[in-house]
Design an enzyme around this catalytic site. Sequence first.
Site, PDB file in Angstrom:
ATOM      1  CB  SER A 153      -0.876  -0.009   1.266  1.00 36.18           C
ATOM      2  OG  SER A 153      -1.494   1.249   1.483  1.00 36.18           O
ATOM      3  CE1 TYR A 161      -4.595  -1.955   5.010  1.00 35.03           C
ATOM      4  CE2 TYR A 161      -3.256  -0.082   4.351  1.00 35.03           C
ATOM      5  CZ  TYR A 161      -4.092  -1.129   4.028  1.00 35.03           C
ATOM      6  OH  TYR A 161      -4.424  -1.359   2.709  1.00 35.03           O
TER       7      TYR A 161
END
Length: 278
Positions: A142, A155
């Site tokens: 990401s 995350y």
Amino acid sequence: MKSFKDKVAVITGAGSGIGRALAGQLAAQGAKLALSDVNEAGLRETVEALGLDSERVMSKVFDVADRDAVYTFAGEVMAHFDAVHLVINNAGVALGASVEEMSYEDFEWLMGINFWGVVYGTKAFLPHLKAAGEGHIVNVSSVFGLIGVPTQSAYNAAKFAVRGFTESLRQELEIENGGVSCTTVHPGGIKTNIARNARMGSGMEKITGTDADKARRDFEKLFRTTPEEAARTILKGVRANKRRVLIGSDALAIDGMQRLLPTSYQRLMVAGQKLMRR
């Protein structure tokens, strides 16, 4: 890997979003597909939309955080197709929570899917890719694998880990020179349901100044790239054997910011968050 025709492609998280778009584009290019997702209804919709017979597609519902299930799936894929050429570890979930307030259960849930799912998928299929004599692994990180963001520590931890894991693997594969390679993918904001389905822990309002539902809505407003665009970019990166693929103008901007301001970008993030709280 310049062509996907008659290649066997494994895609996790194929029940929606980027995974579903990848399945459609690979099918259109003549690939055979082994698809998985934890969402049975979503996976069934993907398979039905493809309109392929069982010689070209198989699917299975399981959680990529379950190592035994991943290895069982790898065995079933080999039994069905007798080869694997492309593995895309795409399944992922989101969690918004401050470090102080985040529960260990939520942290472990996210790491199990976003990091360990990638590790299991890579290790379960790597021997089969090598046996085929050619192959490619795509591990989806990401933009949050490039920078740290408030309320995204779990995350961030998983996506930074995916990046480091895959970059190390890439070098090992190049040293071995055995016909297998890998790519790390860093999507920006993609128009998927990941934010809508995210877990939101306590402590969010203290950091963001808003409740969990508004945080989801605000986050979704940042999504600009369609899953179809993302899938095209990923497959183009595989054909070019790229080490890193950035998806979306926001990903390019964030990558540039991190390069120009490797530590002081954090001051900009803090200032922006404080401004939004007013």
